[in-house]
Write a protein that holds these residues in place. Structure first.
Motif, PDB file in Angstrom:
ATOM      1  N   GLN A 143       0.852  -1.204   0.000  1.00 44.27           N
ATOM      2  CA  GLN A 143       0.000   0.000   0.000  1.00 44.27           C
ATOM      3  C   GLN A 143       0.876   1.238   0.000  1.00 44.27           C
ATOM      4  N   ALA A 144       0.707   2.054  -1.033  1.00 40.26           N
ATOM      5  CA  ALA A 144       1.335   3.365  -1.096  1.00 40.26           C
ATOM      6  C   ALA A 144       0.264   4.389  -0.752  1.00 40.26           C
ATOM      7  N   PRO A 145       0.444   5.165   0.311  1.00 39.61           N
ATOM      8  CA  PRO A 145      -0.597   6.115   0.697  1.00 39.61           C
ATOM      9  C   PRO A 145      -0.956   7.072  -0.434  1.00 39.61           C
ATOM     10  N   LEU A 146      -2.210   7.501  -0.409  1.00 36.04           N
ATOM     11  CA  LEU A 146      -2.776   8.454  -1.364  1.00 36.04           C
ATOM     12  C   LEU A 146      -2.949   7.821  -2.743  1.00 36.04           C
ATOM     13  N   TYR A 147      -3.415   8.615  -3.672  1.00 30.55           N
ATOM     14  CA  TYR A 147      -3.855   8.119  -4.973  1.00 30.55           C
ATOM     15  C   TYR A 147      -2.822   8.296  -6.073  1.00 30.55           C
ATOM     16  N   TYR A 148      -1.688   8.879  -5.778  1.00 26.31           N
ATOM     17  CA  TYR A 148      -0.735   9.213  -6.840  1.00 26.31           C
ATOM     18  C   TYR A 148      -0.326   7.984  -7.636  1.00 26.31           C
ATOM     19  N   ASP A 149      -0.050   6.894  -6.948  1.00 27.10           N
ATOM     20  CA  ASP A 149       0.364   5.672  -7.654  1.00 27.10           C
ATOM     21  C   ASP A 149      -0.791   5.066  -8.426  1.00 27.10           C
ATOM     22  N   ASN A 150      -1.961   4.960  -7.801  1.00 31.21           N
ATOM     23  CA  ASN A 150      -3.114   4.355  -8.461  1.00 31.21           C
ATOM     24  C   ASN A 150      -3.497   5.074  -9.747  1.00 31.21           C
ATOM     25  N   TYR A 151      -3.402   6.386  -9.706  1.00 31.74           N
ATOM     26  CA  TYR A 151      -3.859   7.185 -10.837  1.00 31.74           C
ATOM     27  C   TYR A 151      -2.773   7.394 -11.887  1.00 31.74           C
ATOM     28  N   PHE A 152      -1.553   7.668 -11.458  1.00 29.12           N
ATOM     29  CA  PHE A 152      -0.536   8.106 -12.413  1.00 29.12           C
ATOM     30  C   PHE A 152       0.336   6.977 -12.969  1.00 29.12           C
ATOM     31  N   VAL A 360      -6.347  21.485   4.673  1.00 26.73           N
ATOM     32  CA  VAL A 360      -7.049  20.423   3.953  1.00 26.73           C
ATOM     33  C   VAL A 360      -6.476  20.298   2.546  1.00 26.73           C
ATOM     34  N   ASP A 361      -6.330  19.052   2.082  1.00 20.93           N
ATOM     35  CA  ASP A 361      -5.847  18.755   0.741  1.00 20.93           C
ATOM     36  C   ASP A 361      -6.960  19.022  -0.278  1.00 20.93           C
ATOM     37  N   PRO A 362      -6.632  19.569  -1.453  1.00 18.67           N
ATOM     38  CA  PRO A 362      -7.675  19.808  -2.453  1.00 18.67           C
ATOM     39  C   PRO A 362      -8.383  18.545  -2.907  1.00 18.67           C
ATOM     40  N   PHE A 363      -7.749  17.392  -2.768  1.00 17.05           N
ATOM     41  CA  PHE A 363      -8.416  16.132  -3.075  1.00 17.05           C
ATOM     42  C   PHE A 363      -9.653  15.956  -2.211  1.00 17.05           C
ATOM     43  N   ASP A 364      -9.700  16.639  -1.074  1.00  8.75           N
ATOM     44  CA  ASP A 364     -10.807  16.473  -0.141  1.00  8.75           C
ATOM     45  C   ASP A 364     -11.760  17.662  -0.106  1.00  8.75           C
ATOM     46  N   TYR A 365     -11.570  18.646  -0.992  1.00  6.88           N
ATOM     47  CA  TYR A 365     -12.586  19.691  -1.079  1.00  6.88           C
ATOM     48  C   TYR A 365     -12.984  20.040  -2.510  1.00  6.88           C
ATOM     49  N   ARG A 366     -12.225  19.566  -3.517  1.00  8.01           N
ATOM     50  CA  ARG A 366     -12.575  19.879  -4.906  1.00  8.01           C
ATOM     51  C   ARG A 366     -12.042  18.761  -5.815  1.00  8.01           C
ATOM     52  N   ASP A 368     -13.112  16.494  -7.977  1.00  6.11           N
ATOM     53  CA  ASP A 368     -13.399  16.297  -9.394  1.00  6.11           C
ATOM     54  C   ASP A 368     -12.648  17.269 -10.291  1.00  6.11           C
ATOM     55  N   ALA A 369     -12.325  18.426  -9.778  1.00  9.27           N
ATOM     56  CA  ALA A 369     -11.543  19.396 -10.564  1.00  9.27           C
ATOM     57  C   ALA A 369     -10.049  19.250 -10.304  1.00  9.27           C
ATOM     58  N   TRP A 370      -9.687  18.858  -9.085  1.00  7.82           N
ATOM     59  CA  TRP A 370      -8.281  18.803  -8.709  1.00  7.82           C
ATOM     60  C   TRP A 370      -7.508  17.743  -9.482  1.00  7.82           C
ATOM     61  N   VAL A 371      -8.020  16.533  -9.523  1.00  5.40           N
ATOM     62  CA  VAL A 371      -7.260  15.444 -10.127  1.00  5.40           C
ATOM     63  C   VAL A 371      -6.977  15.705 -11.609  1.00  5.40           C
ATOM     64  N   PRO A 372      -7.970  16.089 -12.416  1.00  7.44           N
ATOM     65  CA  PRO A 372      -7.626  16.379 -13.817  1.00  7.44           C
ATOM     66  C   PRO A 372      -6.717  17.593 -13.994  1.00  7.44           C
ATOM     67  N   THR A 373      -6.832  18.575 -13.108  1.00  6.87           N
ATOM     68  CA  THR A 373      -5.927  19.723 -13.192  1.00  6.87           C
ATOM     69  C   THR A 373      -4.504  19.304 -12.874  1.00  6.87           C
ATOM     70  N   LEU A 374      -4.345  18.511 -11.827  1.00  8.34           N
ATOM     71  CA  LEU A 374      -3.021  18.013 -11.465  1.00  8.34           C
ATOM     72  C   LEU A 374      -2.451  17.152 -12.593  1.00  8.34           C
ATOM     73  N   GLN A 375      -3.303  16.333 -13.197  1.00  9.61           N
ATOM     74  CA  GLN A 375      -2.845  15.504 -14.305  1.00  9.61           C
ATOM     75  C   GLN A 375      -2.325  16.358 -15.450  1.00  9.61           C
ATOM     76  N   ARG A 376      -3.050  17.372 -15.818  1.00  7.22           N
ATOM     77  CA  ARG A 376      -2.614  18.245 -16.909  1.00  7.22           C
ATOM     78  C   ARG A 376      -1.318  18.972 -16.545  1.00  7.22           C
ATOM     79  N   TRP A 377      -1.178  19.345 -15.277  1.00  8.17           N
ATOM     80  CA  TRP A 377       0.050  20.012 -14.827  1.00  8.17           C
ATOM     81  C   TRP A 377       1.258  19.082 -14.978  1.00  8.17           C
ATOM     82  N   PHE A 378       1.116  17.860 -14.471  1.00  7.60           N
ATOM     83  CA  PHE A 378       2.219  16.902 -14.605  1.00  7.60           C
ATOM     84  C   PHE A 378       2.446  16.504 -16.064  1.00  7.60           C
ATOM     85  N   ASP A 379       1.370  16.335 -16.808  1.00 11.49           N
ATOM     86  CA  ASP A 379       1.525  16.004 -18.229  1.00 11.49           C
ATOM     87  C   ASP A 379       2.363  17.050 -18.949  1.00 11.49           C
TER      88      ASP A 379
END
Length: 674
Positions: A143-152, A360-366, A368-379
């Motif tokens: 188990q790697a904490p958080l979603y970074y591994d699962n998603y990216f 609070v982490d943006p994953f826990d308040y926004r 649906d917008a945070w994950v795709p924004t972060l993805q585009r940033w890293f992309d």
């Protein structure tokens, strides 16, 4: 694999151009064949895999989940930091757990890295569900904490989770943001780029190289993790392309003090919390260095210089996507504000999200917008995708609960430093605030420090004279007033004793619904349902508890604050005892914010003593006099002085409290950063 149509067209072209010169068909036939092949290629379906920089697959401007998370390579490496923090005569090795897609490795394609370096992987956990690392019998991460591994990882990234020195499976000692902490992560970036040595075991083992990566790294993390990202970026290390610091410290002095006023107990508490059992036994000398270097006097020492990343903002090569809760009373917005200003001065490419939450982490308040924004940033910064994110509005700001606006740049265009003066009224302790009406020389107000009260007590009684505060308010605003950035309040004060603390807070007076940032979730509530981001395995789920806004109806909202020890009026390096009755002038820095005081509300500035629960009291209980003629607030107002439209103060309506003051938060022992 390419689509059939594209494969056939490529094969046809190969057949034509690979024929021996003597057996080629006439040039007219060759041209016709080429046209047919090109037409087939153009009319064929889009390819399933389009490489970006040789790693990851991109379609429609986004990396795609084309790789298997279940089959990903999971491994650990121990990287030599070149330091010997625990004094055992050998250089320390820090543990880095790696999850990377198998398919690029098999094809010899190199992938970029998303790194989270943390002290919390075993002691306290990460995220809203306090996840910790878990391992299989071979010592590889499950188990790697958080979603970074699962998603990216399915999208062509490797994730690397680094245990800071002295924590979990790493050697060395925690030094709370100092050289050891920063070198823990920097050494791993050096290893990823072939500049440091890695090993298959904590001691001994064989050397391991990172031939699977192109060396491009993006660091991310909340709180202490994001702080490490700031600190590593400030070294200018090559290979670090971007950082995403979330509610992160930029100068450790400002986490423990605010202009000489102590905010909480010393950093040795944090190091003791996160250190592994073996480090506890080996790091007594380092712990004593922490204690000796950070005296509770509030004086700036070399210890703090070594943990000040702002001074090294000119070395930053990475782009910065900063995220900050504007009501974060743990890592306060002063950290974001001074870091942002320093980065801007050096032309660093940057972006920001400002929420109305606390810590609070943006994953826990926004989410649906945070994950795709972060993805585009890293992309963009790690895969080289030209998706235009760097040309989009710089700032996303939560204007009201779950309602966001954007700004082309931040602070907002048209923001001007605006002087607001303090004037008296017929009621002692209450005054006016505006661009005119400066007090006559010799006009004073006073308060007596009461450490049992705090800013909520002051704000809830803003129109009532009370002994522990002075309050200055505008008339009712006839137009919205936006404050964007960090302000100051310059106070000329006398004390009846040899020590005194000052607090300055800005308050929006009027009814509104806000996030309940003083609640247990600091503006969110955790639900019983889950949503999934990425792929899961039996040991690592990509599904996380959903959240919703925790709201509160209020009639006042403290939106910026600052504190100072009057004895440090001349310099942070050395505070002095005050001479009772002697005037001292000190400029209090207000935390950065972006807040609109709407028409129909009033703006208040409260000047008082100890903000109970947020700063520690002085060693005396002074009565403090404020010279109004020599006290002024400088606020970053959008539109400048001309934007302040208010009824005359005499026409204002009385402020009626809708809620009692919230209890002050417990200040010590220090809350964990995470």
């Amino acid at each position: 694999m390419a689509s059939v149509g594209v494969a056939q067209s490529r094969f046809s072209l190969w057949l034509v151009i690979s024929q021996p010169r003597t057996s080629r068909i006439p040039w007219i036939s060759l041209a016709a064949a080429l046209l047919v092949a090109l037409a087939a290629a153009l009319l064929a379906p889009a390819p399933a895999h389009a490489a970006a920089r040789g790693a990851g697959t991109v379609r429609h401007g986004l990396s795609q989940p084309d790789y298997s998370y279940a089959d990903a390579i999971r491994e650990a490496v121990w990287v030599d930091t070149g330091m010997d923090g625990d004094g055992d005569g050998r250089t320390d090795r820090v543990a880095a757990d790696i999850i990377r897609p198998r398919e690029p490795a098999q094809a010899g394609r190199k992938v970029p890295v998303i790194m989270d370096a943390s002290p919390y992987y075993s002691c306290c956990g990460r995220g809203n569900e306090s996840q910790i690392k878990t391992y299989d019998a071979a010592g590889d991460i499950v188990q790697a904490p958080l979603y970074y591994d699962n998603y990216f990882v399915p999208r062509g990234y490797a994730t690397v989770l680094v245990d800071l020195a002295g924590t979990d499976r790493s050697d060395g000692c925690v030094d709370v943001g100092g050289p050891s902490d920063i070198q823990s992560a920097k050494a791993v970036i050096d290893w990823l780029n072939g500049r440091a040595k890695g090993y298959s075991a904590r001691s001994g083992g064989h050397t391991v190289t990172a031939g699977w990566t192109n060396g491009d790294v993006g660091m991310i993390g909340k709180s202490w993790d994001g702080t490490i990202a700031n600190g590593v970026a400030a070294t200018g290390v090559k290979g670090l392309k971007t950082i995403v610091p979330i509610s992160a410290i930029s100068s450790w002095y400002d986490y423990y003090f605010h202009q000489g006023a102590a905010l909480q107990d010393g950093p040795e508490w944090l190091s003791d919390l996160v250190e592994s059992d073996s480090a506890h036994a080996d790091c007594a000398a380092e712990q004593q260095k922490i204690i000796d270097g950070s005296p509770r006097s509030g004086d700036w020492t070399p210890f703090w210089t070594a943990r000040d990343y702002v001074k090294d903002a000119g070395k930053v090569r990475a782009s910065v996507f900063a995220v900050q809760g504007m009501q974060d009373l743990n890592v306060r917005t002063k950290h974001f504000g001074q870091w942002w200003t320093a980065l801007a001065a050096h032309g660093v490419e940057r972006k920001v999200w400002l929420s109305q939450t606390g810590h609070v982490d943006p994953f826990d308040y926004r989410r649906d917008a945070w994950v795709p924004t972060l993805q585009r940033w890293f992309d963009h910064y790690l895969l080289g995708v030209d998706n235009g994110i760097q040309r989009e509005p710089m700032a996303d700001i939560e204007r009201s609960v779950d309602h966001w606006t954007t700004d082309r740049v931040w602070p907002a265009p048209g923001t001007k430093d605006t002087s607001l003066v303090l004037g008296p009224t017929a009621t002692a302790g209450l005054g006016t605030l505006g661009t005119t009406g400066h007090a006559a020389p010799g006009t004073t107000e006073s308060f007596t420090d009461d450490p049992n009260l705090w800013e909520e007590d002051w704000a809830s009684s803003v129109d009532t004279p009370t002994p522990a505060k002075t309050a200055f308010t505008t008339g009712v605003l006839t137009k919205d007033l936006r404050i964007s950035g960090g302000g100051t309040v310059t106070v000329t004060a006398t004390s009846t004793t040899t020590s005194a603390h000052l607090s300055a807070v800005l308050v929006d007076l009027g009814p509104e619904t806000i996030r309940n940032y003083l609640g247990g979730g600091e503006g969110i509530t955790t639900l019983g349902t889950r949503s999934c981001y990425g792929e899961s395995t039996a040991g690592d789920s990509a599904c996380y508890l959903d959240t919703a806004a925790d709201t509160e109806n209020v009639d006042h909202n403290v939106f910026s604050r600052g504190w100072a020890d009057l004895g440090h009026y001349k310099s942070l390096e050395h505070g002095v005892p005050l001479v009772p009755g002697r005037p001292y002038t000190m400029t209090i820095q207000l935390a950065a914010t972006d807040h609109v005081v709407p028409a129909g509300h009033r703006l208040a500035l409260i000047v008082a003593g100890t903000d109970g629960g947020l700063i520690l009291p002085p060693d005396t209980t002074p009565t403090v006099g404020i010279d109004l003629a020599h006290t002024v607030a400088h606020l970053p107002i959008v539109g400048g002085a001309g934007a302040l439209h208010a009824q005359p103060a005499a026409a204002r309506t009385a402020h009626q409290a809708l809620r009692p003051a919230a209890p002050a938060p417990a200040l010590t022992p220090a809350a964990t950063l995470g």
